[in-house]
Design an enzyme around this catalytic site. Structure first.
Site, mmCIF file in Angstrom:
data_model
loop_
_atom_site.group_PDB
_atom_site.id
_atom_site.type_symbol
_atom_site.label_atom_id
_atom_site.label_comp_id
_atom_site.label_asym_id
_atom_site.label_seq_id
_atom_site.Cartn_x
_atom_site.Cartn_y
_atom_site.Cartn_z
ATOM 1 N N ARG A 471 -3.038 -13.610 31.127
ATOM 2 C CA ARG A 471 -3.306 -12.395 29.922
ATOM 3 C C ARG A 471 -2.296 -12.708 28.792
ATOM 4 O O ARG A 471 -1.768 -11.706 28.290
ATOM 5 C CB ARG A 471 -2.995 -10.849 30.565
ATOM 6 C CG ARG A 471 -3.825 -10.115 29.721
ATOM 7 C CD ARG A 471 -3.548 -8.792 30.509
ATOM 8 N NE ARG A 471 -4.825 -7.705 29.976
ATOM 9 C CZ ARG A 471 -4.472 -6.429 29.646
ATOM 10 N NH1 ARG A 471 -3.259 -5.779 29.716
ATOM 11 N NH2 ARG A 471 -5.325 -5.679 29.358
ATOM 12 N N ASP A 506 2.585 0.059 34.078
ATOM 13 C CA ASP A 506 1.392 -1.119 34.453
ATOM 14 C C ASP A 506 2.384 -2.542 34.838
ATOM 15 O O ASP A 506 3.254 -2.878 34.549
ATOM 16 C CB ASP A 506 0.639 -1.496 33.314
ATOM 17 C CG ASP A 506 -0.740 -2.008 33.970
ATOM 18 O OD1 ASP A 506 -1.097 -2.233 34.700
ATOM 19 O OD2 ASP A 506 -1.641 -1.511 32.965
ATOM 20 N N CYS A 554 0.502 1.395 38.227
ATOM 21 C CA CYS A 554 -0.948 0.767 37.833
ATOM 22 C C CYS A 554 -0.704 -0.774 38.191
ATOM 23 O O CYS A 554 0.504 -1.150 37.608
ATOM 24 C CB CYS A 554 -1.458 1.162 36.681
ATOM 25 S SG CYS A 554 -2.757 0.392 36.035
ATOM 26 N N ASP A 576 -9.397 -0.435 38.272
ATOM 27 C CA ASP A 576 -9.868 -0.366 37.047
ATOM 28 C C ASP A 576 -11.390 0.045 36.920
ATOM 29 O O ASP A 576 -12.068 0.188 35.657
ATOM 30 C CB ASP A 576 -9.814 -1.658 36.145
ATOM 31 C CG ASP A 576 -8.290 -1.608 35.692
ATOM 32 O OD1 ASP A 576 -7.707 -0.595 35.499
ATOM 33 O OD2 ASP A 576 -8.033 -3.028 35.233
HETATM 34 C C1 GLA Z 1 -4.750 -2.870 32.878
HETATM 35 C C2 GLA Z 1 -4.907 -1.331 33.403
HETATM 36 C C3 GLA Z 1 -5.719 -0.494 32.575
HETATM 37 C C4 GLA Z 1 -5.192 -0.578 31.044
HETATM 38 C C5 GLA Z 1 -4.933 -1.850 30.631
HETATM 39 C C6 GLA Z 1 -4.088 -2.194 29.614
HETATM 40 O O1 GLA Z 1 -5.752 -3.466 33.256
HETATM 41 O O2 GLA Z 1 -5.304 -1.365 34.821
HETATM 42 O O3 GLA Z 1 -5.927 0.868 32.983
HETATM 43 O O4 GLA Z 1 -3.909 0.192 31.270
HETATM 44 O O5 GLA Z 1 -4.055 -2.675 31.773
HETATM 45 O O6 GLA Z 1 -4.042 -3.207 28.952
#
Ligand code: GLA
Length: 757
Positions: A471, A506, A554, A576
């Site tokens: 990413r 996250d 997350c 997600d």
């Molecule tokens: C991850 C999280 C999502 C969102 C994206 C943002 O994939 O799981 O919910 O916050 O990052 O980049």
């Protein structure tokens, strides 16, 4: 029975010796430890030889002397008279904490490498202690001491047995901790290793628990998946050899959860024996069941020993994370409810421990990176008028972040999107009567960031190897205190200057080229674990400094849905994948050991962004209600008829949330079996009310109505069905069922029941 009893016994045994064709009489002294919870017993014994044997784990058996289970009169379980064949004794006796290198060829719990290049250990019992309540777990490092996440208990709620073993050759001491909870069938185990010798040793493996079962009559349950498909339950029969799950990614992972269960072949939701194991840890883990030559099962769980090593200098200590062991004699359902009770009462902390969480709206699926203050305020205005209580601004508010290609590590506001800064946005949102929450990814660094320009060496890396991007980002070296201090300092600056009441923390990539520019060569393999400890350190600082903050974890969805994280955040984003039908499997699997109160679940727009499926707005709400509940859509753009349903949905969520958050969960349907329907009940602890949810996956000819048997009610109580108005006994509702009639795919229904006098 007291939670922990210790009994010294000396018994005379008679053993048949085939060489002499006669019986030999010998005595054996031992110390027997019996741990008793409301429905389970766990017993271990320190034999006269010092070997720590496992005696029993299972349904409660009120007896302080279960030593007969050790079969000391049988070959080969007689260490005292077994000199000529200690090897067989070592390889067959059930042990509490088996060593490597002295005859036990099954999976070891511990392994070292000493200064002479030797790896064998011979741990023998030295002493024990009974501690009221439960001690904290912590790890001393060079520049700080970091608490490990763990369940907690006051005096009276639990008692802890600590058994010290020692390896004479190296002076290594291993302390095994067993905490028995007085109200729940739970034993929490952890391990501390102390180097009592004069030379440094490297710990190469340190499991947190080992259980030697006396047979192999079990199915193995695991929670597996991938991104957007986390924690799908799998069940298979144990077979000879080794079967297990692990993570080598630096986090608990999308692929495997640090949870497993051994259940009897016939066990279902309501019947049979189930042993659940969950590691309170968020990094690389290892869980394995091994069926041995004599059809016995050795189960071990702990930090993954793959690519792991920990240098222990003389007098230094290492603390291994905690394993939760749950026993149920009433199937998988009771096992899950015990985990739920434990985590809600003894793991989750803080302001929101016993509180309903604010209904939030998150802008990720609404706008992705394409938002500015005006867009957010538009969403907030509409949302507040519908009863939504908090706006969460997701990724893209900092540095110069317009996509996922920059700015991680630059935690200052992106003025182009938010001209007046975060304070202005927070004030505007607060004026609308809403709270504001924001997204952080504190463990990461973008190559395109000011932080990376200033500190390229702060990224985890191995000099000479290309750095793998994922990413378009790298992982920060959280083993370094200055790195943690810098990131946390930036977070504080944000939190001290605007009214932020929620953080989504996250973690969007796994670790590669695992090397630190700050650690000496002999400590490089510690980085996996030191990284996780560093994450825990910052999370602990955050929730201590901002006790009213709601933290949601997350990791690219649900890659870090583990009990370690629950110690810091009362809720975790489950996946997600927000499609209501996919969520049936994800939430079913998650509920196997994690409570609904912790499951981040939102209503999103259709067609769903992950699977392209369209489902009714009601069903999306009914499924998300079994979690923390919120919205993840552009409320200004969804169809009017959906928007109009939001106030009613929120009202329903508020009504049922106390029951879902604190009650007992009973899974009824099994969407894994025929993919046709799923159903569940949340019943109040006192059985005074219950809420039943039914989701029809696909409609079927001739199956317009189904009879579904409820669970969790009191058979003798009369209940009002608030859908039909009918009154029936709990016995009728549970033994005979109710008729549920739904027409069409993806339809659902929620029915509330209350006891009447
Ligand atoms: C991850 C999280 C999502 C969102 C994206 C943002 O994939 O799981 O919910 O916050 O990052 O980049």
């Amino acid at each position: 029975m007291k939670p922990i009893t210790v009994k010294k016994i000396k018994k005379e045994y008679s053993r048949f010796v085939w060489q002499t064709n006669s019986n030999e009489i010998f005595t054996e002294e031992m110390t027997l430890f019996t741990l008793t919870s409301p429905g389970a017993t766990y017993a271990l014994a320190a034999l006269e030889s010092g070997h720590l044997a496992h005696v029993y784990f299972g349904k409660r058996a009120d007896d302080e002397d279960l030593s007969y289970l050790l079969r000391l009169d049988e070959n080969p379980y007689t260490p005292k008279v077994n000199e000529r064949d200690m090897g067989t004794f070592m390889d067959t006796t059930p042990f509490e904490y088996p060593c490597h290198g002295i005859g036990d060829y099954r999976e070891p719990a511990v392994m070292i490498m000493d200064g002479k290049g030797m790896s064998a250990l011979d741990l023998r019992y030295v002493s024990h202690e009974i501690i009221p309540g439960k001690p904290l777990l912590s790890q001393k490092l060079e520049d700080c001491e970091i608490c490990l996440p763990a369940t907690f208990a006051e005096n009276g709620e639990a008692e802890t047995l600590a058994v010290t073993l020692e390896d004479k050759r190296t002076g290594l001491r291993v302390i095994l901790y067993y905490t028995v909870f007085t109200e729940l069938d739970v034993i929490a185990r952890s391990v501390r290793i102390v180097n009592g010798g004069n030379e440094a040793v490297d710990i190469r493996r340190v499991m947190s628990a080992c259980v030697d079962f006396d047979n192999d009559e079990y199915d193995f349950i695991t929670l597996n998946g991938s991104w957007a498909r986390e924690r799908v339950m799998e069940r298979c029969r144990l077979h000879h050899g080794k079967q297990g799950v692990d993570s080598v990614k630096g986090e608990s992972s999308h692929q495997n959860n640090p949870f497993t269960a051994l259940v009897s072949h016939t066990a279902d939701e309501d019947m049979g024996e189930a042993y659940g194991f969950n590691l309170v840890y968020s990094g690389n883990f290892f869980a394995q069941a091994e069926v041995t030559q004599h059809k016995k099962t050795r189960f071990v769980m702990g930090i993954n020993h793959f690519d792991f090593s920990w240098r222990l200098e003389p007098a230094a200590e290492f603390t291994a994370p905690e394993v939760i062991m749950v026993y149920s004699d009433q199937g998988i359902g009771k096992m899950s409810r015990t985990f739920h009770d434990l985590y809600r009462q003894h793991l989750i902390r803080g302001e929101y421990k016993d509180k309903r969480r604010p209904v939030l709206i998150n802008n990720w699926e609404a706008t992705y990176f394409g938002f500015d203050e005006n867009k957010l305020i538009d969403i907030a205005k509409e949302a507040s008028s519908l009863g939504i209580e908090m706006l969460v601004m997701d990724d893209g508010w900092f540095g110069h972040r317009d996509s996922d290609n920059s700015s991680l590590g630059d935690w200052f506001v992106y003025e182009k999107k938010l001209p007046g800064g975060l304070k202005k946005l927070a004030d505007e949102v607060n004026k609308l009567g809403m709270k504001l929450g924001i997204w952080f990814e504190p463990e990461m660094i973008s190559p395109d960031s000011e932080l990376y320009k200033a500190h390229p060496d702060w990224a985890i890396q191995i000099k000479g190897l290309p750095m793998t991007q994922s990413r378009q980002q790298y992982v920060l070296d959280y083993s370094r205190k200055e790195v943690r201090d810098c990131i946390y300092g930036q977070m504080r600056e944000i939190l001290d200057n605007a009214n932020i009441e929620y953080i989504k923390w996250d973690m969007n990539r796994q670790l590669t080229e695992v090397g630190s520019n700050a650690l000496p060569p002999e400590r490089q393999r510690e980085l996996w674990h030191r990284y996780v400890l560093g994450v825990y350190d910052v999370m602990e600082r955050l929730i201590t400094d901002y006790p009213k903050l709601l933290l949601e974890n997350c990791s690219g969805g649900g890659a870090r849905f583990d009990p370690g994280m629950l110690f810091y955040s009362p809720q975790i984003w489950a996946s997600d994948d927000t499609d209501a039908i996919e969520r049936l499997k994800i939430q079913h699997g998650t509920s196997i050991c994690y409570p609904a109160s912790a499951m981040g679940a939102h209503v999103s727009d259709c067609p769903n962004h992950t699977v392209g499926r369209s489902t009714p707005f009601e069903t999306r709400g009914n499924v998300a209600m079994v979690g923390t509940f919120g919205y993840e859509l552009d409320v200004t753009r969804i169809p009017k008829e959906d928007r109009e349903k939001i106030p009613g949905q929120i009202e329903m969520f508020k009504k049922y949330n106390p029951l879902i958050r604190t009650g007992d969960q009973y899974r009824i349907g099994n969407v894994f079996e025929d993919n046709m329907w799923d159903a569940w009940v949340f019943a109040a602890k006192d059985k005074s009310e219950a809420v039943f949810t039914f989701v029809q996956v696909l409609g079927r000819p001739n199956y317009r109505s189904r009879r579904i048997k409820l669970k969790g009610l009191a058979p003798e109580k009369m209940y009002k069905n608030h859908d039909s108005g009918e009154i029936h006994s709990g016995a009728a509702l549970m033994n005979c069922g109710i008729n549920v009639s739904l027409d069409g795919d993806f339809k659902s229904k929620v029915v509330y029941f209350s006891a009447v006098n």
